[in-house]
Design a protein around this motif. Structure first.
Motif, PDB file in Angstrom:
ATOM      1  N   SER A  17       0.829  -1.207   0.000  1.00 22.19           N
ATOM      2  CA  SER A  17       0.000   0.000   0.000  1.00 22.19           C
ATOM      3  C   SER A  17       0.858   1.249   0.000  1.00 22.19           C
ATOM      4  O   SER A  17       1.991   1.243   0.499  1.00 22.19           O
ATOM      5  CB  SER A  17      -0.898   0.028   1.242  1.00 22.19           C
ATOM      6  N   ARG A  19       0.072   5.751   0.270  1.00 17.86           N
ATOM      7  CA  ARG A  19      -0.878   6.842   0.370  1.00 17.86           C
ATOM      8  C   ARG A  19      -0.258   8.094  -0.234  1.00 17.86           C
ATOM      9  O   ARG A  19       0.741   8.595   0.275  1.00 17.86           O
ATOM     10  CB  ARG A  19      -1.251   7.108   1.827  1.00 17.86           C
ATOM     11  N   SER A  21      -0.429  12.078  -1.272  1.00 22.64           N
ATOM     12  CA  SER A  21      -1.024  13.332  -0.810  1.00 22.64           C
ATOM     13  C   SER A  21      -0.818  14.403  -1.871  1.00 22.64           C
ATOM     14  O   SER A  21       0.189  14.397  -2.582  1.00 22.64           O
ATOM     15  CB  SER A  21      -0.385  13.793   0.503  1.00 22.64           C
ATOM     16  N   PHE A  67      -8.350   1.424  -4.526  1.00 26.00           N
ATOM     17  CA  PHE A  67      -7.944   2.816  -4.299  1.00 26.00           C
ATOM     18  C   PHE A  67      -9.107   3.597  -3.700  1.00 26.00           C
ATOM     19  O   PHE A  67     -10.273   3.356  -4.035  1.00 26.00           O
ATOM     20  CB  PHE A  67      -7.544   3.491  -5.615  1.00 26.00           C
ATOM     21  N   THR A  68      -8.763   4.556  -2.847  1.00 23.84           N
ATOM     22  CA  THR A  68      -9.766   5.440  -2.262  1.00 23.84           C
ATOM     23  C   THR A  68      -9.271   6.879  -2.308  1.00 23.84           C
ATOM     24  O   THR A  68      -8.179   7.171  -1.806  1.00 23.84           O
ATOM     25  CB  THR A  68     -10.064   5.063  -0.802  1.00 23.84           C
ATOM     26  N   TYR A  79      -6.097  13.122  -0.979  1.00 24.07           N
ATOM     27  CA  TYR A  79      -5.332  11.899  -0.760  1.00 24.07           C
ATOM     28  C   TYR A  79      -5.771  10.813  -1.748  1.00 24.07           C
ATOM     29  O   TYR A  79      -6.905  10.811  -2.228  1.00 24.07           O
ATOM     30  CB  TYR A  79      -5.548  11.385   0.664  1.00 24.07           C
ATOM     31  N   GLN A  81      -5.444   6.773  -1.305  1.00 27.37           N
ATOM     32  CA  GLN A  81      -5.000   5.563  -0.612  1.00 27.37           C
ATOM     33  C   GLN A  81      -5.019   4.414  -1.611  1.00 27.37           C
ATOM     34  O   GLN A  81      -6.065   4.125  -2.202  1.00 27.37           O
ATOM     35  CB  GLN A  81      -5.930   5.258   0.561  1.00 27.37           C
ATOM     36  N   ASN A  83      -4.266   0.454  -2.120  1.00 21.16           N
ATOM     37  CA  ASN A  83      -4.048  -0.846  -1.490  1.00 21.16           C
ATOM     38  C   ASN A  83      -3.963  -1.936  -2.558  1.00 21.16           C
ATOM     39  O   ASN A  83      -4.376  -1.736  -3.699  1.00 21.16           O
ATOM     40  CB  ASN A  83      -5.181  -1.161  -0.526  1.00 21.16           C
TER      41      ASN A  83
END
Length: 119
Positions: A17, A19, A21, A67-68, A79, A81, A83
């Motif tokens: 994962s 993240r 930004s 993905f989020t 952002y 995220q 995974n």
């Protein structure tokens, strides 16, 4: 003028994962649509995920469920995220802002951050 600065990219093994930004400055972007795009070597830039001012979200089919995208308007930051990363996710990821909030015309772009997923 809006400046966008991405961070959080790097090298990760498949299944891992990251993240990302995107910090914005120069203007409050709470009413802007924001998007993440990516460009792999030899390929065209493609849409990955978008979020509207009302926090409605949209995703490329291949990243749905992995993905989020989210936003923190107080921090003027968006952002992504990511995974369950796959080698096919390897690309330069760009953040973009759309003042029309239509997710069609993105006015401002960041410089990109490299994501490399090893198999």
């Amino acid at each position: 003028q809006v400046q966008l600065v991405e961070s959080g990219g790097g090298l990760v093994q498949a299944g891992g994962s990251l993240r990302l930004s995107c910090a914005a400055s120069g203007r409050t972007l709470s009413n802007y649509a924001m998007g993440w795009f990516r460009q792999a070597p030899g390929k065209e830039r493609e849409f990955v995920a978008g979020i509207g001012g009302g926090r409605n979200t949209y995703y490329k089919d291949s990243v749905k469920g992995r993905f989020t995208i989210s936003r923190d308007n107080a921090k003027n930051t968006v952002y992504l995220q990511m995974n369950s990363l796959k080698p096919d996710d390897t690309a330069v990821y760009y953040c973009a802002a759309d003042s029309s909030a239509t997710m069609i015309r993105y006015d401002y772009w960041g410089q990109g951050t490299q994501v490399t997923v090893s198999s």
